[in-house]
Design an enzyme around this catalytic site. Sequence first.
Site, PDB file in Angstrom:
ATOM      1  N   GLU A 105       0.854  -1.206  -0.197  1.00  0.00           N
ATOM      2  CA  GLU A 105       0.036   0.119   0.140  1.00  0.00           C
ATOM      3  C   GLU A 105       0.837   1.254  -0.023  1.00  0.00           C
ATOM      4  O   GLU A 105       2.002   1.184   0.362  1.00  0.00           O
ATOM      5  CB  GLU A 105      -0.993   0.004   1.243  1.00  0.00           C
ATOM      6  CG  GLU A 105      -1.972  -0.857   1.201  1.00  0.00           C
ATOM      7  CD  GLU A 105      -2.994  -0.704   2.650  1.00  0.00           C
ATOM      8  OE1 GLU A 105      -2.412  -0.140   3.583  1.00  0.00           O
ATOM      9  OE2 GLU A 105      -4.006  -1.467   2.612  1.00  0.00           O
ATOM     10  N   HIS A 149       1.744  -0.801  17.903  1.00  0.00           N
ATOM     11  CA  HIS A 149       0.415  -1.540  17.655  1.00  0.00           C
ATOM     12  C   HIS A 149      -0.272  -1.827  18.855  1.00  0.00           C
ATOM     13  O   HIS A 149      -1.481  -2.636  18.762  1.00  0.00           O
ATOM     14  CB  HIS A 149       1.016  -2.824  16.780  1.00  0.00           C
ATOM     15  CG  HIS A 149       1.597  -2.367  15.594  1.00  0.00           C
ATOM     16  ND1 HIS A 149       1.190  -1.515  14.530  1.00  0.00           N
ATOM     17  CD2 HIS A 149       2.668  -2.876  15.085  1.00  0.00           C
ATOM     18  CE1 HIS A 149       2.230  -1.233  13.678  1.00  0.00           C
ATOM     19  NE2 HIS A 149       3.204  -2.114  14.138  1.00  0.00           N
ATOM     20  N   ARG A 178     -15.257  -8.812  15.477  1.00  0.00           N
ATOM     21  CA  ARG A 178     -15.078  -9.084  16.775  1.00  0.00           C
ATOM     22  C   ARG A 178     -15.632  -7.950  17.690  1.00  0.00           C
ATOM     23  O   ARG A 178     -15.309  -6.877  17.004  1.00  0.00           O
ATOM     24  CB  ARG A 178     -13.739  -9.481  17.216  1.00  0.00           C
ATOM     25  CG  ARG A 178     -12.750  -8.374  17.102  1.00  0.00           C
ATOM     26  CD  ARG A 178     -11.538  -8.905  18.039  1.00  0.00           C
ATOM     27  NE  ARG A 178     -10.781  -7.731  18.192  1.00  0.00           N
ATOM     28  CZ  ARG A 178      -9.885  -7.411  17.166  1.00  0.00           C
ATOM     29  NH1 ARG A 178      -9.953  -7.870  15.985  1.00  0.00           N
ATOM     30  NH2 ARG A 178      -9.097  -6.014  17.244  1.00  0.00           N
TER      31      ARG A 178
HETATM   32  C1  MV4 Z   1      -0.750   1.810   7.587  1.00  0.00           C
HETATM   33  C2  MV4 Z   1      -0.059   3.096   7.876  1.00  0.00           C
HETATM   34  C3  MV4 Z   1       0.308   3.900   6.783  1.00  0.00           C
HETATM   35  N1  MV4 Z   1      -0.171   3.602   5.676  1.00  0.00           N
HETATM   36  N2  MV4 Z   1      -1.163   1.439   6.449  1.00  0.00           N
HETATM   37  C4  MV4 Z   1      -0.695  -0.332  11.857  1.00  0.00           C
HETATM   38  C5  MV4 Z   1      -1.841  -1.100  12.438  1.00  0.00           C
HETATM   39  C6  MV4 Z   1      -2.613  -1.635  11.317  1.00  0.00           C
HETATM   40  N3  MV4 Z   1      -3.963  -1.897  11.717  1.00  0.00           N
HETATM   41  C7  MV4 Z   1      -2.312  -0.746  10.227  1.00  0.00           C
HETATM   42  N4  MV4 Z   1      -1.288   0.036  10.567  1.00  0.00           N
HETATM   43  C8  MV4 Z   1      -0.798   1.043   9.866  1.00  0.00           C
HETATM   44  N5  MV4 Z   1      -1.240   0.885   8.304  1.00  0.00           N
HETATM   45  C9  MV4 Z   1      -0.721   2.618   5.301  1.00  0.00           C
HETATM   46  N6  MV4 Z   1      -1.271   2.430   4.193  1.00  0.00           N
HETATM   47  C10 MV4 Z   1       0.428   2.907   9.197  1.00  0.00           C
HETATM   48  C11 MV4 Z   1      -0.005   1.881  10.170  1.00  0.00           C
HETATM   49  C12 MV4 Z   1       0.709   2.248  11.678  1.00  0.00           C
HETATM   50  C13 MV4 Z   1       1.801   1.818  11.700  1.00  0.00           C
HETATM   51  C14 MV4 Z   1       2.457   1.076  10.590  1.00  0.00           C
HETATM   52  C15 MV4 Z   1       4.116   0.718  10.902  1.00  0.00           C
HETATM   53  C16 MV4 Z   1       4.600   0.880  12.188  1.00  0.00           C
HETATM   54  C17 MV4 Z   1       3.820   1.632  13.138  1.00  0.00           C
HETATM   55  C18 MV4 Z   1       2.549   2.041  12.797  1.00  0.00           C
HETATM   56  C19 MV4 Z   1       1.920   2.789  13.730  1.00  0.00           C
HETATM   57  C20 MV4 Z   1       0.587   3.081  13.631  1.00  0.00           C
HETATM   58  C21 MV4 Z   1      -0.030   2.890  12.472  1.00  0.00           C
END
Ligand code: MV4
Length: 495
Positions: A200, A235, A291
């Site tokens: 993505e 997370h 859930r």
């Molecule tokens: C993302 C993102 C930025 N761009 N997707 C983290 C939890 C999961 N539910 C989805 N996550 C993320 N997805 C896109 N396209 C940022 C996060 C994200 C994150 C990602 C990598 C490392 C730390 C993070 C902390 C918060 C959110």
Amino acid sequence: MVRKVLIANRGEIAVRVMRACRELGIASVAVYSEADKGALFATYADEAFPIGPAPATQSYLNIGKVIEAAMKAGADAIHPGYGFLAENPRFALACEEKGIAFIGPSSRVLELMGDKVAARREMTSAGVPVVPGTNERVTEFREAKEIAQQIGYPVIVKPSGGGGGIGMTIVQNEGDLLMALESCQAIAATTFGLADVYIEKYLSNPRHIEFQILGDSLGNVIHLGERECSIQRRHQKLIEEAPSSALTRELRAEMGEKAKNAAKWVGYVGAGTVEFLYCEGQFCFLEVNARVQVEHPVTEMVTGIDIVKEQLRIASGLRLSFTQEQVLMTGSAIECRINAEDPLSDFVPTPGRIRTYHAPGGIGIRVDSGVYAGYEIPPFYDPMISKLIAWGRDRNEAIARMQRALYEYIITGPKSNIPFHKAVMENPRFVKGDLSTHFIDRETTLARDMEAIVAREKGLAERLSRPEEEKRKIAAVSAAIAAAQGYGAGPTGHP
Ligand code: MV4
């Protein structure tokens, strides 16, 4: 209505579900591991069955043992709570095969939503905006390169079988892509048993906003507004609130409609969450959580709707007890996850015996917990002690109530993350509602603030830990509150 529900979970969520059962006159059945013999939920239930050793793989994750207990108890439904087997299609199928109502969506929908690439495709078809990226799994470096070039760097590589952040790798440029792809595939294979990954566009400073939805078996779908869960660390969500300070009424209505369309498109039955990333007025679908979620109480506080009761109604084939028009949102609610972890030592888990326990109360406060004084938090599971939820007529009142409740909350024995929550509640950017998923990393003063808070309370834990008669405990609690006076008149200026 279902008559007897087995709760395939532990801790606060098991108690939460049993409370709804009790209000509805439904019998509850607990299953517990050897580590949970003395747990509150096992005692609270009308019946309780041991299901094996402490490690979850041998108890709470063992489908055969849970089903066997349900058959023995004569339960006509199973509530999986969150985590463990909650989103496991094989578990839902096993229930379906035994004629036990699985309280959640069908195994088909769980399968579909558990496959994040399939979920992206479904949402695209449903007309829900998704983050720019692939609608097929990516296996070859060559494909990955093409896609990344198309959508533009930075990109994020995610495991398709995952969710929740595990294995996700951010890639700033093509030079780092191969390594990211391979490492994500390796983590995906070992953690989820499936090497499939997808790509993505990486959104660099988003807010995490999710919509609570409910669908009944008659095809009615409603939403209960949003929760903002931007305050998270590795997370793990730590603070959630409703409504989000980022949304206007119009945007809420628009996102709520999209969330409902998402649920209708896949034939969603039960309670669920549609997660979005929100960035500068734009929102993009992220994933569906099939859930009830840890943070569901903030939605209950602003809507007055008992989400678990609705789950039980839905599983009984009944209609939702309200229409979309009847859902009214009032005020503001915040939840702090109180964990047995030391926020001053990199949030390391601190399981152990709780010596003194005094939960806060008063107007606008709710505590969902599965612990008591003398309870030993086992090292085998998530170290959450409780959820502290505050409601106010507006966000400032909710913050002021949360703050005073955090100072009333006395837990001695294991260290907790209460100092972290105290520091956030007095953080000017938090108070302003200036949130993002990078909040904790970027607020460099939080560590110092926590240290100051802990220093101010030095000696208190020791005093409270001495064996005392009840009267002196109450005095000690008052003292704790007095000791905390340092936090001042409140940062929100709430009158
Ligand atoms: C993302 C993102 C930025 N761009 N997707 C983290 C939890 C999961 N539910 C989805 N996550 C993320 N997805 C896109 N396209 C940022 C996060 C994200 C994150 C990602 C990598 C490392 C730390 C993070 C902390 C918060 C959110």
